[in-house]
Design a protein around this motif. Structure first.
Motif, PDB file in Angstrom:
ATOM      1  N   ALA A 231       0.809  -1.219   0.000  1.00  0.00           N
ATOM      2  CA  ALA A 231       0.000   0.000   0.000  1.00  0.00           C
ATOM      3  C   ALA A 231       0.841   1.267   0.000  1.00  0.00           C
ATOM      4  O   ALA A 231       0.490   2.259  -0.655  1.00  0.00           O
ATOM      5  CB  ALA A 231      -0.933   0.005   1.211  1.00  0.00           C
ATOM      6  N   TYR A 232       1.966   1.262   0.729  1.00  0.00           N
ATOM      7  CA  TYR A 232       2.767   2.471   0.912  1.00  0.00           C
ATOM      8  C   TYR A 232       4.077   2.470   0.131  1.00  0.00           C
ATOM      9  O   TYR A 232       4.794   3.469   0.109  1.00  0.00           O
ATOM     10  CB  TYR A 232       3.071   2.688   2.396  1.00  0.00           C
ATOM     11  CG  TYR A 232       1.853   2.973   3.243  1.00  0.00           C
ATOM     12  CD1 TYR A 232       1.332   4.266   3.359  1.00  0.00           C
ATOM     13  CD2 TYR A 232       1.202   1.955   3.933  1.00  0.00           C
ATOM     14  CE1 TYR A 232       0.219   4.526   4.139  1.00  0.00           C
ATOM     15  CE2 TYR A 232       0.079   2.206   4.717  1.00  0.00           C
ATOM     16  CZ  TYR A 232      -0.407   3.492   4.808  1.00  0.00           C
ATOM     17  OH  TYR A 232      -1.526   3.742   5.576  1.00  0.00           O
ATOM     18  N   GLY A 233       4.398   1.333  -0.474  1.00  0.00           N
ATOM     19  CA  GLY A 233       5.662   1.242  -1.197  1.00  0.00           C
ATOM     20  C   GLY A 233       6.851   0.988  -0.294  1.00  0.00           C
ATOM     21  O   GLY A 233       7.986   0.894  -0.747  1.00  0.00           O
ATOM     22  N   ARG A 234       6.613   0.875   0.995  1.00  0.00           N
ATOM     23  CA  ARG A 234       7.649   0.612   1.986  1.00  0.00           C
ATOM     24  C   ARG A 234       6.956   0.121   3.244  1.00  0.00           C
ATOM     25  O   ARG A 234       5.728   0.213   3.368  1.00  0.00           O
ATOM     26  CB  ARG A 234       8.439   1.883   2.309  1.00  0.00           C
ATOM     27  CG  ARG A 234       7.581   2.984   2.898  1.00  0.00           C
ATOM     28  CD  ARG A 234       8.346   4.267   3.174  1.00  0.00           C
ATOM     29  NE  ARG A 234       7.468   5.288   3.732  1.00  0.00           N
ATOM     30  CZ  ARG A 234       7.200   5.404   5.028  1.00  0.00           C
ATOM     31  NH1 ARG A 234       7.758   4.578   5.906  1.00  0.00           N
ATOM     32  NH2 ARG A 234       6.389   6.350   5.461  1.00  0.00           N
ATOM     33  N   ILE A 235       7.731  -0.382   4.181  1.00  0.00           N
ATOM     34  CA  ILE A 235       7.172  -0.787   5.475  1.00  0.00           C
ATOM     35  C   ILE A 235       7.417   0.350   6.462  1.00  0.00           C
ATOM     36  O   ILE A 235       8.564   0.616   6.830  1.00  0.00           O
ATOM     37  CB  ILE A 235       7.812  -2.093   5.976  1.00  0.00           C
ATOM     38  CG1 ILE A 235       7.557  -3.218   4.978  1.00  0.00           C
ATOM     39  CG2 ILE A 235       7.258  -2.463   7.349  1.00  0.00           C
ATOM     40  CD1 ILE A 235       8.318  -4.499   5.275  1.00  0.00           C
ATOM     41  N   PRO A 236       6.372   1.072   6.878  1.00  0.00           N
ATOM     42  CA  PRO A 236       6.576   2.207   7.788  1.00  0.00           C
ATOM     43  C   PRO A 236       6.915   1.730   9.200  1.00  0.00           C
ATOM     44  O   PRO A 236       6.117   1.034   9.825  1.00  0.00           O
ATOM     45  CB  PRO A 236       5.223   2.924   7.756  1.00  0.00           C
ATOM     46  CG  PRO A 236       4.233   1.857   7.419  1.00  0.00           C
ATOM     47  CD  PRO A 236       4.950   0.889   6.533  1.00  0.00           C
ATOM     48  N   THR A 237       8.075   2.100   9.702  1.00  0.00           N
ATOM     49  CA  THR A 237       8.504   1.646  11.023  1.00  0.00           C
ATOM     50  C   THR A 237       8.617   2.783  12.038  1.00  0.00           C
ATOM     51  O   THR A 237       8.942   2.539  13.198  1.00  0.00           O
ATOM     52  CB  THR A 237       9.868   0.923  10.933  1.00  0.00           C
ATOM     53  OG1 THR A 237      10.840   1.811  10.383  1.00  0.00           O
ATOM     54  CG2 THR A 237       9.758  -0.315  10.057  1.00  0.00           C
ATOM     55  N   ARG A 238       8.374   4.010  11.632  1.00  0.00           N
ATOM     56  CA  ARG A 238       8.366   5.139  12.571  1.00  0.00           C
ATOM     57  C   ARG A 238       7.426   6.204  12.046  1.00  0.00           C
ATOM     58  O   ARG A 238       7.055   6.212  10.871  1.00  0.00           O
ATOM     59  CB  ARG A 238       9.769   5.697  12.788  1.00  0.00           C
ATOM     60  CG  ARG A 238      10.562   5.942  11.535  1.00  0.00           C
ATOM     61  CD  ARG A 238      11.992   6.337  11.855  1.00  0.00           C
ATOM     62  NE  ARG A 238      12.811   6.364  10.662  1.00  0.00           N
ATOM     63  CZ  ARG A 238      13.705   7.299  10.396  1.00  0.00           C
ATOM     64  NH1 ARG A 238      13.888   8.291  11.235  1.00  0.00           N
ATOM     65  NH2 ARG A 238      14.425   7.246   9.293  1.00  0.00           N
ATOM     66  N   GLY A 239       7.053   7.119  12.920  1.00  0.00           N
ATOM     67  CA  GLY A 239       6.055   8.110  12.542  1.00  0.00           C
ATOM     68  C   GLY A 239       4.673   7.490  12.525  1.00  0.00           C
ATOM     69  O   GLY A 239       4.428   6.454  13.144  1.00  0.00           O
ATOM     70  N   LEU A 240       3.764   8.113  11.825  1.00  0.00           N
ATOM     71  CA  LEU A 240       2.395   7.606  11.688  1.00  0.00           C
ATOM     72  C   LEU A 240       2.054   7.480  10.214  1.00  0.00           C
ATOM     73  O   LEU A 240       2.251   8.432   9.460  1.00  0.00           O
ATOM     74  CB  LEU A 240       1.401   8.561  12.370  1.00  0.00           C
ATOM     75  CG  LEU A 240       1.504   8.704  13.882  1.00  0.00           C
ATOM     76  CD1 LEU A 240       0.534   9.787  14.368  1.00  0.00           C
ATOM     77  CD2 LEU A 240       1.184   7.389  14.578  1.00  0.00           C
ATOM     78  N   PRO A 241       1.546   6.313   9.802  1.00  0.00           N
ATOM     79  CA  PRO A 241       1.371   5.070  10.570  1.00  0.00           C
ATOM     80  C   PRO A 241       2.696   4.332  10.692  1.00  0.00           C
ATOM     81  O   PRO A 241       3.680   4.687  10.044  1.00  0.00           O
ATOM     82  CB  PRO A 241       0.384   4.289   9.705  1.00  0.00           C
ATOM     83  CG  PRO A 241       0.736   4.695   8.309  1.00  0.00           C
ATOM     84  CD  PRO A 241       1.105   6.159   8.397  1.00  0.00           C
TER      85      PRO A 241
END
Length: 237
Positions: A88-98
């Motif tokens: 969905a985001y093109g990356r795995i979000p590991t900090r910030g929101l979401p």
């Protein structure tokens, strides 16, 4: 008669679509969505149902809203959530929101991870280690470094007190009369680097993570530190 608990979680009104999109990426189905006369959404994934209601002045940065999901396959859910977020985001979000956090074996008998949506709600997903019962009471280990890891994890993930967690780790890493095992050292350094990133200290994080990567581990120790090593790869990537 079977009862069911449904968490009701707040979100900033104008963010409700992005919140729904986040849960869609995690594999939830949107079974209700309205934006007027007030924002409200219902998302479901199997037996898990979350209801979200809009608040005009809600501040995601100060959110403490959360719920706990018990599962019999925490590793599978973690992998599925990460894959969905990357798609969905093109990356795995590991900090910030979401964001999605690392998978960890907690000292109180639960293997778990945290996922936080764009408006600050944290979904804690856990599985009892050993496959039985529910979460055990959180009792801190007595051994110096195991206790430090336990307390730093609680400060960072449960309280979101990153400076407090950093202080705990810095103190034990500077002890002169005791030394952590190689596995404990990697775990402490990775957590310290993770915390530094969350605090915006990019240079400091790089140093902690490079030091963690330099620790020599045997094959057996690599297996014991597998979660920390996976987190290290995420943070350095």
């Amino acid at each position: 008669m079977t009862e069911k608990t449904i968490p009701l979680l707040p979100c900033r009104t104008e963010l409700i679509q992005s919140v729904v999109d986040f849960y869609t990426a995690l594999g939830f189905e949107t079974t209700h969505l309205q934006k007027s006369p007030y924002a409200y959404a219902v998302v479901e994934r199997g037996a898990v149902e979350l209801q979200l209601y809009g608040m005009k002045d809600y501040d995601p940065a100060t959110s403490h809203s959360s719920c706990y999901v018990l599962t019999e396959d925490v590793d599978g859910l973690h992998a599925a959530f990460r894959a969905g977020l990357k798609a969905a985001y093109g990356r795995i979000p590991t900090r910030g929101l979401p964001r999605i956090g690392p998978l960890k074996d907690m000292s109180y008998g639960v293997r778990q991870f945290l996922a936080t949506d764009p408006t600050g709600n944290t979904i804690r997903v856990g599985q009892a280690i050993g496959g039985g019962g529910e979460e055990e009471p959180a009792t801190a280990p007595k051994e110096t470094f195991a206790r430090a890891l336990h307390m730093a994890d609680l400060f960072a993930d449960s309280k979101q007190d990153y400076p407090g967690a950093a202080k705990i780790i810095d103190r034990v890493l500077n002890l002169e009369d005791e030394r952590p095992t190689p596995v404990q050292r990697v775990q402490l350094l990775v957590l310290r680097g993770d915390i530094a990133q969350r605090l915006g200290d990019t240079e400091g994080a790089r140093g902690w993570l490079e030091e963690a990567a330099s620790v020599q581990l045997s094959t057996e120790e690599q297996e014991a530190a597998r979660d920390a090593l996976a987190r290290l790869r995420d943070l350095r990537g």
